[in-house]
Write a protein that holds these residues in place. Structure first.
Motif, PDB file in Angstrom:
ATOM      1  N   VAL A  60       3.552  -0.355  16.407  1.00 30.02           N
ATOM      2  CA  VAL A  60       4.935  -0.794  16.590  1.00 30.02           C
ATOM      3  C   VAL A  60       5.502   0.028  17.739  1.00 30.02           C
ATOM      4  O   VAL A  60       5.739   1.235  17.606  1.00 30.02           O
ATOM      5  CB  VAL A  60       5.776  -0.595  15.316  1.00 30.02           C
ATOM      6  N   TYR A 104       2.846  -5.167  16.012  1.00 30.81           N
ATOM      7  CA  TYR A 104       3.780  -5.701  15.022  1.00 30.81           C
ATOM      8  C   TYR A 104       5.196  -5.436  15.515  1.00 30.81           C
ATOM      9  O   TYR A 104       5.466  -4.432  16.185  1.00 30.81           O
ATOM     10  CB  TYR A 104       3.546  -5.069  13.652  1.00 30.81           C
ATOM     11  N   THR A 149       8.052  -4.916  13.715  1.00 36.98           N
ATOM     12  CA  THR A 149       8.859  -3.916  13.011  1.00 36.98           C
ATOM     13  C   THR A 149       7.964  -3.029  12.151  1.00 36.98           C
ATOM     14  O   THR A 149       6.792  -3.340  11.883  1.00 36.98           O
ATOM     15  CB  THR A 149       9.888  -4.596  12.096  1.00 36.98           C
ATOM     16  N   SER A 173       8.397  -2.545   9.011  1.00 43.68           N
ATOM     17  CA  SER A 173       8.139  -3.267   7.762  1.00 43.68           C
ATOM     18  C   SER A 173       6.948  -4.200   7.890  1.00 43.68           C
ATOM     19  O   SER A 173       6.135  -4.340   6.962  1.00 43.68           O
ATOM     20  CB  SER A 173       9.391  -4.058   7.350  1.00 43.68           C
ATOM     21  N   ASP A 174       6.821  -4.838   9.048  1.00 43.11           N
ATOM     22  CA  ASP A 174       5.673  -5.721   9.274  1.00 43.11           C
ATOM     23  C   ASP A 174       4.366  -4.930   9.256  1.00 43.11           C
ATOM     24  O   ASP A 174       3.357  -5.388   8.714  1.00 43.11           O
ATOM     25  CB  ASP A 174       5.819  -6.448  10.612  1.00 43.11           C
ATOM     26  N   ALA A 175       4.386  -3.763   9.859  1.00 42.74           N
ATOM     27  CA  ALA A 175       3.185  -2.928   9.883  1.00 42.74           C
ATOM     28  C   ALA A 175       2.823  -2.449   8.479  1.00 42.74           C
ATOM     29  O   ALA A 175       1.650  -2.445   8.088  1.00 42.74           O
ATOM     30  CB  ALA A 175       3.392  -1.736  10.813  1.00 42.74           C
ATOM     31  N   ALA A 196       3.523  -3.991   5.729  1.00 45.61           N
ATOM     32  CA  ALA A 196       3.009  -5.146   4.998  1.00 45.61           C
ATOM     33  C   ALA A 196       1.553  -5.422   5.370  1.00 45.61           C
ATOM     34  O   ALA A 196       0.731  -5.781   4.506  1.00 45.61           O
ATOM     35  CB  ALA A 196       3.859  -6.376   5.294  1.00 45.61           C
ATOM     36  N   ALA A 197       1.204  -5.253   6.633  1.00 43.00           N
ATOM     37  CA  ALA A 197      -0.180  -5.453   7.067  1.00 43.00           C
ATOM     38  C   ALA A 197      -1.117  -4.441   6.418  1.00 43.00           C
ATOM     39  O   ALA A 197      -2.252  -4.774   6.051  1.00 43.00           O
ATOM     40  CB  ALA A 197      -0.270  -5.361   8.590  1.00 43.00           C
TER      41      ALA A 197
END
Length: 360
Positions: free
Chosen positions: A57, A83, A85, A87-89, A91-92
């Protein structure tokens, strides 16, 4: 009177006597011993990381530049995925698409997320690379373990040991059942295979979970996965037993499970640290599927993957199906009786007890 043995008859006597099969077994065991040591040493003796997926990120650093910098400093190849954000990272990582993520912060620092539960060996590698990564990006890095392992399993090996126990006890139990209860019908064999697998899977799950408290296992689903693994292992041996005979059935079973499936499972060493052959095979063999399924259930219960369950189901249907079909073709649904396979592949039926001589 001493019997004279013609020298020309000695090779034939040797081939037909007990020493020839003993020699064959000795040679096979010698080769298997070398393969066993070589397979585990090659797979796990000096694991070399390659193509490790991590997230990034960053508003200022392209993923390709970070990958190049990391590879130049560490000698390890990375697949860097960008990613939008933090949060996206995260989640991954939770979905096990990446093993970690570098997240640059607005204050000029950075966070390096790792996931020991996804792969302890990769998490340690990323943590050890953190100082060199700081030099590469010019930011102070804080390492955060997003999914730590259970305190009583700091090296993440218990999942592998559980899967290994299910596989080994699965085919050992099938061997002992067939040897000590040889007169079972097909229905009886299948019944005891299921009972043995259910009780064995439950015993493993209860021992590691509630009894010893090593892992926070969800008992019922883990029990189901381990029972399925035991049944697959036992059915695979049983198939080979009715196909090539009890004396040699252990050989292909051992090769499939012990020489290939277990070291490729990713339980002891993360798949990205295994040689390419083992990395590929681990996805499609029972031990690897069991490790992934139990890991998801234990550490990522909200992000389960369908693949390990599909693999286990396919192995279960094929192994049990092949056993039943060949068993029916060879012996029918009843007990096989005294019909056996010799080591030479011929079949014989044990002679009936000699009748008493007729009275004169």
């Amino acid at each position: 009177m001493t019997e004279t043995i013609d020298a020309d008859d000695r090779p034939q006597r040797f081939r037909e006597g007990p020493h020839f099969p003993a020699l064959v077994v000795t040679l096979i065991v010698t080769v298997i011993a070398a393969l066993f040591a070589g397979a585990y040493s090659w797979a796990m003796g000096d694991p070399q990381p390659h193509d490790i997926p991590i997230g990034l990120v960053s508003d200022s650093r392209p993923a390709a530049d970070l990958a190049s910098e990391l590879e130049a400093r560490t000698g390890t190849t990375f697949i860097v995925r960008s990613y939008a954000t933090e949060s996206d990272a995260e989640a991954a990582i939770r979905e096990q698409k990446v093993y970690g993520a570098l997240v640059e912060q607005p204050d000029g620092t950075a966070r390096l997320y790792v996931s020991s539960a996804s792969g302890a060996s990769v998490a340690r590698l990323l943590q050890s690379d953190a100082p060199r990564l700081e030099e590469s990006i010019g930011r102070t890095i804080t390492v955060i373990d997003a999914h730590p392992l259970a305190p009583r399993d700091p090296n993440g090996l218990v999942l592998f040991y559980m899967s290994l126990a299910a596989v080994v006890i699965g085919f050992v139990g099938a061997i002992q059942t067939r040897v000590n209860a040889a007169s079972l019908t097909l229905g009886g064999e299948l019944f005891w295979d299921v009972v043995r697998s259910a009780l064995g899977g439950l015993a493993i799950a209860v021992m590691v979970g509630p009894l010893l408290g090593i892992l926070p296992l969800p008992l019922l689903p883990v029990w189901g996965v381990l029972a399925m693994t035991m049944l697959i292992s036992g059915a695979t041996y049983s198939f080979w037993r009715v196909l090539i005979g009890g004396r040699w059935a252990m050989l292909p079973t051992w090769i499939v499970f012990v020489l290939i499936s277990n070291p490729s499972s990713g339980g002891a060493v993360a798949p990205e640290l295994l040689p390419p052959f083992y990395q590929f095979m681990g996805r499609w063999l029972p031990t690897g599927a069991t490790v992934r399924a139990v890991r998801d259930l234990t550490y990522f219960p909200d992000d389960l993957h369908a693949e390990p369950y599909i693999v286990l189901t396919a192995w279960l249907v094929v192994s049990v199906g092949l056993f039943v079909v060949v068993r029916l073709l060879r012996y029918g649904p009843g007990a096989p009786g005294e019909s056996l396979h010799t080591w030479r592949g011929r079949r014989y039926r044990a002679p009936a007890a000699a009748e008493a001589p007729a009275a004169t």
